[in-house]
Design a protein around this motif. Structure first.
Motif, PDB file in Angstrom:
ATOM      1  N   VAL A 138       0.772  -1.475   0.091  1.00 10.96           N
ATOM      2  CA  VAL A 138      -0.034  -0.034   0.052  1.00 10.96           C
ATOM      3  C   VAL A 138       0.956   1.489   0.040  1.00 10.96           C
ATOM      4  CG1 VAL A 138      -1.593   1.354   1.676  1.00 10.96           C
ATOM      5  CG2 VAL A 138      -1.845  -0.931   0.962  1.00 10.96           C
ATOM      6  N   VAL A 139       1.979   1.056   0.597  1.00 14.43           N
ATOM      7  CA  VAL A 139       3.072   2.583   0.979  1.00 14.43           C
ATOM      8  C   VAL A 139       4.303   2.309  -0.249  1.00 14.43           C
ATOM      9  CG1 VAL A 139       1.935   3.162   3.178  1.00 14.43           C
ATOM     10  CG2 VAL A 139       3.933   1.645   2.938  1.00 14.43           C
ATOM     11  N   ASP A 140       3.557   1.597  -1.103  1.00 13.65           N
ATOM     12  CA  ASP A 140       5.150   0.933  -2.191  1.00 13.65           C
ATOM     13  C   ASP A 140       6.616   0.971  -1.183  1.00 13.65           C
ATOM     14  OD1 ASP A 140       5.860   1.128  -4.037  1.00 13.65           O
ATOM     15  OD2 ASP A 140       6.034   3.255  -5.144  1.00 13.65           O
ATOM     16  N   LEU A 141       6.388  -0.402  -0.184  1.00 12.10           N
ATOM     17  CA  LEU A 141       8.317  -0.682   0.465  1.00 12.10           C
ATOM     18  C   LEU A 141       8.012  -1.693  -0.021  1.00 12.10           C
ATOM     19  CD1 LEU A 141       7.913   2.263   3.791  1.00 12.10           C
ATOM     20  CD2 LEU A 141       9.179   2.302   1.387  1.00 12.10           C
ATOM     21  N   GLU A 142       7.318  -2.252  -0.540  1.00  8.64           N
ATOM     22  CA  GLU A 142       7.107  -4.028  -0.286  1.00  8.64           C
ATOM     23  C   GLU A 142       8.659  -4.377  -0.883  1.00  8.64           C
ATOM     24  OE1 GLU A 142       5.113  -2.007  -2.299  1.00  8.64           O
ATOM     25  OE2 GLU A 142       4.847  -4.056  -4.384  1.00  8.64           O
ATOM     26  N   HIS A 143       9.958  -3.667  -1.923  1.00  3.59           N
ATOM     27  CA  HIS A 143      10.841  -3.915  -2.911  1.00  3.59           C
ATOM     28  C   HIS A 143      11.994  -3.705  -1.495  1.00  3.59           C
ATOM     29  CE1 HIS A 143      10.017  -0.014  -2.539  1.00  3.59           C
ATOM     30  NE2 HIS A 143      11.044   0.330  -3.719  1.00  3.59           N
ATOM     31  N   VAL A 144      11.347  -3.132  -0.353  1.00  4.58           N
ATOM     32  CA  VAL A 144      12.657  -3.026   0.616  1.00  4.58           C
ATOM     33  C   VAL A 144      12.570  -3.528   2.091  1.00  4.58           C
ATOM     34  CG1 VAL A 144      13.920  -0.675  -0.396  1.00  4.58           C
ATOM     35  CG2 VAL A 144      11.468  -0.543   1.262  1.00  4.58           C
ATOM     36  N   ALA A 145      11.109  -4.504   1.812  1.00  7.39           N
ATOM     37  CA  ALA A 145      11.058  -5.308   2.851  1.00  7.39           C
ATOM     38  C   ALA A 145      11.646  -5.116   3.859  1.00  7.39           C
ATOM     39  CB  ALA A 145       9.826  -5.865   2.936  1.00  7.39           C
ATOM     40  N   ASN A 146      13.057  -5.649   3.067  1.00  4.57           N
ATOM     41  CA  ASN A 146      14.267  -6.321   4.041  1.00  4.57           C
ATOM     42  C   ASN A 146      15.360  -5.815   4.355  1.00  4.57           C
ATOM     43  OD1 ASN A 146      13.061  -9.185   4.435  1.00  4.57           O
ATOM     44  ND2 ASN A 146      13.393  -9.509   2.540  1.00  4.57           N
ATOM     45  N   VAL A 147      15.373  -4.361   4.492  1.00  2.38           N
ATOM     46  CA  VAL A 147      15.641  -3.172   4.335  1.00  2.38           C
ATOM     47  C   VAL A 147      15.892  -2.644   5.938  1.00  2.38           C
ATOM     48  CG1 VAL A 147      17.045  -0.997   3.687  1.00  2.38           C
ATOM     49  CG2 VAL A 147      16.231  -2.634   2.227  1.00  2.38           C
ATOM     50  N   ARG A 148      17.234  -2.733   6.268  1.00  7.82           N
ATOM     51  CA  ARG A 148      16.834  -1.825   8.303  1.00  7.82           C
ATOM     52  C   ARG A 148      16.383  -0.961   7.958  1.00  7.82           C
ATOM     53  NH1 ARG A 148      21.556  -0.238  11.925  1.00  7.82           N
ATOM     54  NH2 ARG A 148      22.200   0.817   9.859  1.00  7.82           N
ATOM     55  N   SER A 149      15.730  -0.141   8.723  1.00  4.07           N
ATOM     56  CA  SER A 149      14.659   1.068   8.562  1.00  4.07           C
ATOM     57  C   SER A 149      15.058   2.000   9.023  1.00  4.07           C
ATOM     58  CB  SER A 149      13.768   0.572   9.643  1.00  4.07           C
ATOM     59  OG  SER A 149      14.153   1.289  10.547  1.00  4.07           O
ATOM     60  N   ALA A 150      16.426   2.466   9.647  1.00  6.82           N
ATOM     61  CA  ALA A 150      17.617   3.525   9.909  1.00  6.82           C
ATOM     62  C   ALA A 150      18.000   3.832   8.484  1.00  6.82           C
ATOM     63  CB  ALA A 150      18.415   3.200  10.614  1.00  6.82           C
ATOM     64  N   ASP A 151      18.040   2.661   7.256  1.00  7.54           N
ATOM     65  CA  ASP A 151      18.710   2.967   5.869  1.00  7.54           C
ATOM     66  C   ASP A 151      18.044   3.708   4.678  1.00  7.54           C
ATOM     67  OD1 ASP A 151      21.188   1.859   6.813  1.00  7.54           O
ATOM     68  OD2 ASP A 151      21.116  -0.077   6.601  1.00  7.54           O
ATOM     69  N   LEU A 152      16.777   3.469   5.181  1.00 10.00           N
ATOM     70  CA  LEU A 152      15.370   3.955   4.183  1.00 10.00           C
ATOM     71  C   LEU A 152      15.848   5.827   4.173  1.00 10.00           C
ATOM     72  CD1 LEU A 152      12.537   2.521   5.129  1.00 10.00           C
ATOM     73  CD2 LEU A 152      13.980   1.785   3.510  1.00 10.00           C
ATOM     74  N   SER A 153      15.399   6.003   3.324  1.00 12.32           N
ATOM     75  CA  SER A 153      15.519   7.484   2.918  1.00 12.32           C
ATOM     76  C   SER A 153      14.284   7.790   3.911  1.00 12.32           C
ATOM     77  CB  SER A 153      14.793   8.066   1.951  1.00 12.32           C
ATOM     78  OG  SER A 153      13.939   7.949   1.034  1.00 12.32           O
ATOM     79  N   TYR A 154      13.893   9.222   4.194  1.00 13.33           N
ATOM     80  CA  TYR A 154      13.144  10.203   5.330  1.00 13.33           C
ATOM     81  C   TYR A 154      11.575   9.865   4.797  1.00 13.33           C
ATOM     82  CZ  TYR A 154      11.783  13.424   8.238  1.00 13.33           C
ATOM     83  OH  TYR A 154      11.537  14.844   9.175  1.00 13.33           O
TER      84      TYR A 154
END
Ligand SMILES: Nc1ncnc2c1ncn2[C@@H]1O[C@H](COP(=O)(O)OP(=O)(O)OP(=O)(O)O)[C@@H](O)[C@H]1O
Ligand SMILES: [Mg+2]
Length: 254
Positions: A138-154
């Motif tokens: 829904v929020v278009d983040l499935e492609h980064v599901a396994n990324v550490r949340s701290a490493d996401l863009s703001y």
């Protein structure tokens, strides 16, 4: 019937009246905006709705029942979830895990029990993981599901906060400046997402936002606070042309 109602909600911190006799009501399915200059009392409204603070006077109703003074975990269980102006993610957990933890909070009262249950409750975890993946879509983040949340863009972290709040399956979603720090393209995407959350996930949305273009294009009704006082309430076209609102924002683009 209202989903949420504030009746003369007032809260004082020492000599400061942060929210002064504010009243507004949301119907189920509303996309409602709460705006006002810095320090107007917007986040404090969220804090009294979610039980972080008890109002000094006035009443808050959820589904026509008084919830004034109810503790935050009980209010969450009744079906109100929020995001925070200052992002509050579990930075060392993955994107997916952050949403799964949100889902655990639906069944268990505290964060610590949620974290303690993570390894053993495999069946529940798998189900929650599937649900969490749905929300990441829904929020278009499935492609980064396994990324550490701290490493996401703001901007992505802000969207993850929304997915995590949705994991508790709330009836009412409170978003505190969801578009802050986003670029124009991300804001446009967010606009579409919030609308979809309301339309397809049957959630009522109350959002605080400084970006006037964003609020005016998304919300169907807006309440304006200034120095804790409610100065206007109505549809965007009215709010945009309200002299009191323009005066409150003098120097800022409305
Ligand atoms: N716990 C507290 N103790 C004392 N004062 C507080 C507390 N929480 C909020 N305030 C004060 O209440 C007023 C309203 O704050 P609030 O955070 O609700 O504003 P806001 O409209 O969300 O502003 P912004 O757009 O900057 O986020 C401010 O003057 C703030 O300093
Ligand atoms: Mg705020």
């Amino acid at each position: 019937m209202s989903l949420l109602e504030l009746n003369d909600a007032t809260i004082k911190f020492g000599g400061l009246t942060a929210v002064n006799s504010v009243s507004f009501a949301l119907k189920k399915g509303d996309l409602f905006g709460l705006i006002g200059p810095n320090g107007a009392g917007k986040t404090t409204c969220f804090n009294i709705i979610t039980g972080v603070y008890k109002p000094t006077s006035g009443e808050i109703l959820f589904e026509d029942r008084p919830i004034t003074g109810t503790p935050p975990n009980k209010i969450a269980k009744l079906g109100i979830a929020r995001t925070f102006q200052n992002i509050r993610l579990f930075k060392s957990l993955s994107v997916l895990e952050n949403v799964v933890v949100g889902g655990f909070l639906r069944h268990h009262t505290g964060l610590f029990s949620a974290l303690a249950y993570l390894p053993p409750a495999i069946a529940e975890t798998n189900r929650l993981k599937e649900e969490a993946m749905e929300l990441l879509r829904v929020v278009d983040l499935e492609h980064v599901a396994n990324v550490r949340s701290a490493d996401l863009s703001y901007g992505m972290q802000r969207r993850l906060e929304i997915a995590r709040a949705m994991a508790t399956q709330p009836k009412l979603l409170l978003l505190d400046e969801p578009a802050a720090g986003m670029n124009p393209m991300e804001k446009e995407e967010l606009n579409r997402m919030v609308r979809k959350i309301r339309d397809e996930h049957n959630m009522t949305v109350l959002l605080i936002e400084h970006d006037m273009r964003f609020v005016m294009s998304l919300c169907e009704r807006i309440v304006v606070l200034d120095h804790g006082e409610e100065i206007a309430q109505g549809p965007p076209a009215e709010i945009r042309n309200d002299p009191k609102v323009i005066a409150a924002y003098l120097g800022e683009a409305v």
